[in-house]
Design a protein around this motif. Structure first.
Motif, PDB file in Angstrom:
ATOM      1  N   GLY A  24      23.960 -14.658  -9.330  1.00 43.58           N
ATOM      2  CA  GLY A  24      24.587 -13.523  -9.980  1.00 43.58           C
ATOM      3  C   GLY A  24      23.769 -12.909 -11.096  1.00 43.58           C
ATOM      4  N   LEU A  25      22.479 -13.204 -11.130  1.00 39.99           N
ATOM      5  CA  LEU A  25      21.616 -12.639 -12.163  1.00 39.99           C
ATOM      6  C   LEU A  25      21.278 -11.186 -11.852  1.00 39.99           C
ATOM      7  CD1 LEU A  25      19.147 -15.605 -12.721  1.00 39.99           C
ATOM      8  CD2 LEU A  25      21.172 -15.010 -14.067  1.00 39.99           C
ATOM      9  N   ARG A  26      21.162 -10.403 -12.884  1.00 40.06           N
ATOM     10  CA  ARG A  26      20.766  -9.003 -12.759  1.00 40.06           C
ATOM     11  C   ARG A  26      19.237  -8.971 -12.756  1.00 40.06           C
ATOM     12  NH1 ARG A  26      22.252  -4.379 -17.214  1.00 40.06           N
ATOM     13  NH2 ARG A  26      21.681  -2.594 -15.957  1.00 40.06           N
ATOM     14  N   LEU A  27      18.649  -8.501 -11.687  1.00 44.65           N
ATOM     15  CA  LEU A  27      17.197  -8.496 -11.541  1.00 44.65           C
ATOM     16  C   LEU A  27      16.639  -7.104 -11.769  1.00 44.65           C
ATOM     17  CD1 LEU A  27      16.799 -10.666  -8.325  1.00 44.65           C
ATOM     18  CD2 LEU A  27      16.768 -11.403 -10.707  1.00 44.65           C
ATOM     19  N   GLY A  28      15.507  -7.052 -12.435  1.00 46.69           N
ATOM     20  CA  GLY A  28      14.829  -5.794 -12.660  1.00 46.69           C
ATOM     21  C   GLY A  28      13.341  -5.946 -12.473  1.00 46.69           C
ATOM     22  N   ILE A  29      12.658  -4.840 -12.569  1.00 48.25           N
ATOM     23  CA  ILE A  29      11.200  -4.809 -12.458  1.00 48.25           C
ATOM     24  C   ILE A  29      10.678  -3.943 -13.595  1.00 48.25           C
ATOM     25  CG2 ILE A  29       9.223  -4.020 -11.085  1.00 48.25           C
ATOM     26  CD1 ILE A  29      11.008  -4.320  -8.585  1.00 48.25           C
ATOM     27  N   ILE A  30       9.681  -4.443 -14.297  1.00 45.39           N
ATOM     28  CA  ILE A  30       8.919  -3.629 -15.244  1.00 45.39           C
ATOM     29  C   ILE A  30       7.471  -3.764 -14.790  1.00 45.39           C
ATOM     30  CG2 ILE A  30       8.211  -3.269 -17.631  1.00 45.39           C
ATOM     31  CD1 ILE A  30      10.829  -4.608 -18.498  1.00 45.39           C
ATOM     32  N   SER A  31       6.885  -2.658 -14.359  1.00 44.57           N
ATOM     33  CA  SER A  31       5.570  -2.740 -13.741  1.00 44.57           C
ATOM     34  C   SER A  31       4.647  -1.611 -14.175  1.00 44.57           C
ATOM     35  CB  SER A  31       5.721  -2.693 -12.218  1.00 44.57           C
ATOM     36  OG  SER A  31       4.471  -2.807 -11.583  1.00 44.57           O
ATOM     37  N   ASN A  32       3.396  -1.974 -14.411  1.00 44.54           N
ATOM     38  CA  ASN A  32       2.344  -0.975 -14.619  1.00 44.54           C
ATOM     39  C   ASN A  32       1.920  -0.476 -13.241  1.00 44.54           C
ATOM     40  OD1 ASN A  32       2.437  -1.427 -17.350  1.00 44.54           O
ATOM     41  ND2 ASN A  32       0.589  -2.662 -17.411  1.00 44.54           N
ATOM     42  N   THR A  33       2.169   0.784 -12.991  1.00 45.39           N
ATOM     43  CA  THR A  33       1.912   1.344 -11.663  1.00 45.39           C
ATOM     44  C   THR A  33       0.870   2.457 -11.685  1.00 45.39           C
ATOM     45  OG1 THR A  33       3.831   2.775 -11.984  1.00 45.39           O
ATOM     46  CG2 THR A  33       4.181   0.738 -10.751  1.00 45.39           C
ATOM     47  N   GLY A  34       0.182   2.603 -12.807  1.00 46.79           N
ATOM     48  CA  GLY A  34      -0.820   3.657 -12.896  1.00 46.79           C
ATOM     49  C   GLY A  34      -0.178   5.009 -12.675  1.00 46.79           C
ATOM     50  N   ASP A  35      -0.755   5.788 -11.787  1.00 48.99           N
ATOM     51  CA  ASP A  35      -0.174   7.106 -11.510  1.00 48.99           C
ATOM     52  C   ASP A  35       0.540   7.143 -10.156  1.00 48.99           C
ATOM     53  OD1 ASP A  35      -2.392   6.959  -9.904  1.00 48.99           O
ATOM     54  OD2 ASP A  35      -3.248   8.872 -10.517  1.00 48.99           O
ATOM     55  N   LEU A  36       0.833   5.972  -9.599  1.00 52.50           N
ATOM     56  CA  LEU A  36       1.501   5.909  -8.304  1.00 52.50           C
ATOM     57  C   LEU A  36       2.983   6.225  -8.430  1.00 52.50           C
ATOM     58  CD1 LEU A  36      -0.012   2.630  -6.830  1.00 52.50           C
ATOM     59  CD2 LEU A  36      -0.569   4.974  -6.176  1.00 52.50           C
ATOM     60  N   ALA A  37       3.460   7.100  -7.580  1.00 58.36           N
ATOM     61  CA  ALA A  37       4.893   7.374  -7.499  1.00 58.36           C
ATOM     62  C   ALA A  37       5.569   6.222  -6.759  1.00 58.36           C
ATOM     63  CB  ALA A  37       5.126   8.682  -6.761  1.00 58.36           C
ATOM     64  N   ARG A  38       6.870   6.121  -6.931  1.00 54.97           N
ATOM     65  CA  ARG A  38       7.623   5.024  -6.321  1.00 54.97           C
ATOM     66  C   ARG A  38       7.402   4.945  -4.807  1.00 54.97           C
ATOM     67  NH1 ARG A  38      13.311   2.943  -8.316  1.00 54.97           N
ATOM     68  NH2 ARG A  38      12.433   3.814 -10.207  1.00 54.97           N
ATOM     69  N   ASP A  39       7.420   6.080  -4.130  1.00 55.33           N
ATOM     70  CA  ASP A  39       7.235   6.056  -2.675  1.00 55.33           C
ATOM     71  C   ASP A  39       5.818   5.631  -2.282  1.00 55.33           C
ATOM     72  OD1 ASP A  39       6.309   8.511  -3.685  1.00 55.33           O
ATOM     73  OD2 ASP A  39       6.696   9.554  -1.811  1.00 55.33           O
ATOM     74  N   GLU A  40       4.847   5.879  -3.148  1.00 52.95           N
ATOM     75  CA  GLU A  40       3.472   5.451  -2.866  1.00 52.95           C
ATOM     76  C   GLU A  40       3.312   3.940  -3.003  1.00 52.95           C
ATOM     77  OE1 GLU A  40       0.502   8.908  -4.263  1.00 52.95           O
ATOM     78  OE2 GLU A  40       1.875   8.218  -5.849  1.00 52.95           O
ATOM     79  N   LEU A  41       4.178   3.314  -3.768  1.00 52.98           N
ATOM     80  CA  LEU A  41       4.102   1.866  -3.944  1.00 52.98           C
ATOM     81  C   LEU A  41       4.423   1.117  -2.659  1.00 52.98           C
ATOM     82  CD1 LEU A  41       5.779   1.434  -7.420  1.00 52.98           C
ATOM     83  CD2 LEU A  41       3.360   1.247  -6.878  1.00 52.98           C
ATOM     84  N   ALA A  42       5.232   1.708  -1.811  1.00 55.26           N
ATOM     85  CA  ALA A  42       5.632   1.046  -0.570  1.00 55.26           C
ATOM     86  C   ALA A  42       4.426   0.592   0.250  1.00 55.26           C
ATOM     87  CB  ALA A  42       6.526   1.962   0.255  1.00 55.26           C
ATOM     88  N   SER A  43       3.361   1.361   0.240  1.00 55.45           N
ATOM     89  CA  SER A  43       2.174   0.996   1.019  1.00 55.45           C
ATOM     90  C   SER A  43       1.414  -0.167   0.399  1.00 55.45           C
ATOM     91  CB  SER A  43       1.243   2.199   1.165  1.00 55.45           C
ATOM     92  OG  SER A  43       0.688   2.545  -0.094  1.00 55.45           O
ATOM     93  N   ARG A  44       1.806  -0.595  -0.796  1.00 53.30           N
ATOM     94  CA  ARG A  44       1.146  -1.706  -1.481  1.00 53.30           C
ATOM     95  C   ARG A  44       2.024  -2.940  -1.585  1.00 53.30           C
ATOM     96  NH1 ARG A  44      -3.104   0.715  -5.383  1.00 53.30           N
ATOM     97  NH2 ARG A  44      -3.422   2.718  -4.395  1.00 53.30           N
ATOM     98  N   LEU A  45       3.216  -2.853  -1.040  1.00 54.70           N
ATOM     99  CA  LEU A  45       4.166  -3.959  -1.090  1.00 54.70           C
ATOM    100  C   LEU A  45       4.357  -4.532   0.309  1.00 54.70           C
ATOM    101  CD1 LEU A  45       6.811  -2.276  -3.415  1.00 54.70           C
ATOM    102  CD2 LEU A  45       5.192  -4.089  -4.035  1.00 54.70           C
ATOM    103  N   PRO A  46       4.852  -5.778   0.399  1.00 54.19           N
ATOM    104  CA  PRO A  46       5.135  -6.326   1.736  1.00 54.19           C
ATOM    105  C   PRO A  46       6.110  -5.428   2.483  1.00 54.19           C
ATOM    106  CG  PRO A  46       5.302  -8.046   0.055  1.00 54.19           C
ATOM    107  CD  PRO A  46       5.160  -6.734  -0.675  1.00 54.19           C
ATOM    108  N   ARG A  47       5.978  -5.408   3.792  1.00 56.41           N
ATOM    109  CA  ARG A  47       6.831  -4.549   4.599  1.00 56.41           C
ATOM    110  C   ARG A  47       8.319  -4.855   4.404  1.00 56.41           C
ATOM    111  NH1 ARG A  47       2.168  -4.325   6.716  1.00 56.41           N
ATOM    112  NH2 ARG A  47       1.358  -2.827   8.204  1.00 56.41           N
ATOM    113  N   ASP A  48       8.628  -6.113   4.091  1.00 57.83           N
ATOM    114  CA  ASP A  48      10.031  -6.493   3.922  1.00 57.83           C
ATOM    115  C   ASP A  48      10.466  -6.493   2.451  1.00 57.83           C
ATOM    116  OD1 ASP A  48       8.552  -8.739   3.172  1.00 57.83           O
ATOM    117  OD2 ASP A  48       9.888 -10.157   4.181  1.00 57.83           O
ATOM    118  N   PHE A  49       9.684  -5.864   1.565  1.00 56.61           N
ATOM    119  CA  PHE A  49      10.092  -5.754   0.162  1.00 56.61           C
ATOM    120  C   PHE A  49      11.363  -4.926   0.093  1.00 56.61           C
ATOM    121  CE2 PHE A  49      10.292  -4.017  -4.085  1.00 56.61           C
ATOM    122  CZ  PHE A  49       9.920  -5.102  -4.875  1.00 56.61           C
TER     123      PHE A  49
END
Length: 93
Positions: A24-49
């Motif tokens: 029941g923990l609330r999970l979040g992400i704080i990430s340095n992503t440079g100039d990548l938009a959220r949709d651009e990150l998908a190509s750098r994450l596992p397919r099942d992320f």
């Protein structure tokens, strides 16, 4: 959580996320992503992320807020989402 070189999960990362959610923990992400938009990150994450595993209000990306870790501003953004002032955070690389 993710090995950038090949987009694979680090050992135990998926299980840790599942266990935290089950607790029941609330999970979040704080990430340095440079100039990548959220949709651009998908190509750098596992397919099942699964972004849905994380509270959408506490997904703080430097490309969206204009500051990067270790700057206090990016962490202040997380607190603005209603996360309690005293939070437990695990640093995962």
């Amino acid at each position: 959580l993710v090995r950038p070189s090949d987009r694979s999960w680090l050992p135990g990362a998926r299980d840790a996320i599942a266990a935290a959610r089950a607790a029941g923990l609330r999970l979040g992400i704080i990430s340095n992503t440079g100039d990548l938009a959220r949709d651009e990150l998908a190509s750098r994450l596992p397919r099942d992320f699964d972004w849905e595993a994380f509270d959408p209000d506490v997904i703080i990306l430097s490309s969206e807020v204009g500051s990067e870790k270790p700057s206090p501003e990016i962490f202040a953004k997380a607190l603005e989402t209603g996360v309690a002032p005293t939070i437990r955070a695990d640093w995962v690389m």
